[in-house]
Design a protein around this motif. Structure first.
Motif, PDB file in Angstrom:
ATOM      1  N   GLY A  80      26.523   3.698  25.686  1.00  0.00           N
ATOM      2  CA  GLY A  80      27.496   3.188  24.726  1.00  0.00           C
ATOM      3  C   GLY A  80      28.928   3.543  25.073  1.00  0.00           C
ATOM      4  N   SER A  81      29.104   4.606  25.834  1.00  0.00           N
ATOM      5  CA  SER A  81      30.449   5.065  26.190  1.00  0.00           C
ATOM      6  C   SER A  81      31.139   4.197  27.238  1.00  0.00           C
ATOM      7  N   VAL A 121      27.458   4.937  18.301  1.00  0.00           N
ATOM      8  CA  VAL A 121      28.452   6.007  18.232  1.00  0.00           C
ATOM      9  C   VAL A 121      29.163   6.162  19.578  1.00  0.00           C
ATOM     10  N   GLY A 122      28.417   5.968  20.668  1.00  0.00           N
ATOM     11  CA  GLY A 122      29.027   6.032  21.994  1.00  0.00           C
ATOM     12  C   GLY A 122      30.119   4.998  22.166  1.00  0.00           C
ATOM     13  N   HIS A 123      29.915   3.815  21.592  1.00  0.00           N
ATOM     14  CA  HIS A 123      30.950   2.779  21.664  1.00  0.00           C
ATOM     15  C   HIS A 123      32.167   3.149  20.811  1.00  0.00           C
ATOM     16  N   VAL A 129      37.890  -2.190  28.510  1.00  0.00           N
ATOM     17  CA  VAL A 129      38.720  -1.509  29.513  1.00  0.00           C
ATOM     18  C   VAL A 129      38.304  -1.933  30.916  1.00  0.00           C
ATOM     19  N   VAL A 130      36.997  -1.992  31.158  1.00  0.00           N
ATOM     20  CA  VAL A 130      36.491  -2.372  32.478  1.00  0.00           C
ATOM     21  C   VAL A 130      36.937  -3.782  32.848  1.00  0.00           C
ATOM     22  N   LEU A 177      32.786   8.851  25.576  1.00  0.00           N
ATOM     23  CA  LEU A 177      33.130  10.001  26.404  1.00  0.00           C
ATOM     24  C   LEU A 177      34.071   9.614  27.528  1.00  0.00           C
ATOM     25  N   PHE A 178      33.859   8.442  28.136  1.00  0.00           N
ATOM     26  CA  PHE A 178      34.571   8.063  29.355  1.00  0.00           C
ATOM     27  C   PHE A 178      36.018   7.627  29.122  1.00  0.00           C
TER      28      PHE A 178
END
Length: 201
Positions: A14-15, A94-96, A20-21, A100-101
């Motif tokens: 999810g992160s 939640v990762g989205h 952005v990519v 973290l990244f």
């Protein structure tokens, strides 16, 4: 232990911020610097690049679907039951939201939640997508469509499958999605919300 590992993997999946990519691939401005400053498909669309926006939408949806599909495919043989799948669904979402990244600056979760719902059940995902499309077409506000669809998603699940841990996870996702749209709600009430297709300022 395996449930925790699946949840951590889902969070990392999810992160990955496809807004952005794709913006980097298409050499666009960082979506966190214009429009709503939200790294999501709708804001990427404000750049005027429909291909980048479409790929962002697909990527953010696909990661939600993939995390749930992986848990449902490999989880049972590794001791991951329905509660674990619910945790995985919530973790990728939640990762989205807090990836973290990208230093925990994430999107609002619409596409990823839709992907999660499709992963749980195709009819559930389809009903939620149709709800989004109907509201978006009628009012031309992506945020309003997302809010209405997120409210209906737990209702659709309960209607199809009853009450269980996955329903609880969907309710939490819906609440978080509404929370992330709090500025959009204020803008809608003030008549300042951007409509679908509007360009960045």
């Amino acid at each position: 232990m395996n449930t925790v590992l699946f949840a951590v993997a889902a969070y990392l999946i999810g992160s990955v911020s496809f807004a952005v990519v794709m913006s980097r691939i298409f050499r666009l401005a960082d979506p966190r610097t214009y429009g709503s400053k939200n790294p999501g498909a709708t804001n990427v669309l404000r750049s005027g690049n429909k291909a980048a926006a479409a790929l962002t939408l697909l990527g953010d949806g696909a990661k939600g679907w993939f995390a749930v599909w992986l848990a449902m495919r490999l989880g049972p043989q590794n001791g991951v039951g329905d509660a674990g799948i619910a945790l995985v669904a919530l973790a990728v979402f939640v990762g989205h939201l807090w990836p973290l990244f990208t230093r925990f600056v994430g999107g609002k979760g619409v596409a990823t939640m839709l992907g999660v719902l499709i992963g749980i059940n195709g009819w559930l995902g389809l009903a939620t997508i149709v709800t989004w499309i109907v509201i978006a077409y009628a009012f031309r506000y992506s945020s309003l469509a997302a809010l209405v669809a997120s409210v209906f998603a737990p209702f659709y699940y309960g209607l199809l499958f009853g009450t269980d841990g996955i329903l609880l996870a969907i309710l939490v996702m819906s609440a978080l999605l509404i929370y992330r749209h709090r500025q959009n709600i204020a803008n809608l009430m003030a008549g300042k919300e951007s409509r679908l297709g509007s360009k960045k300022k």
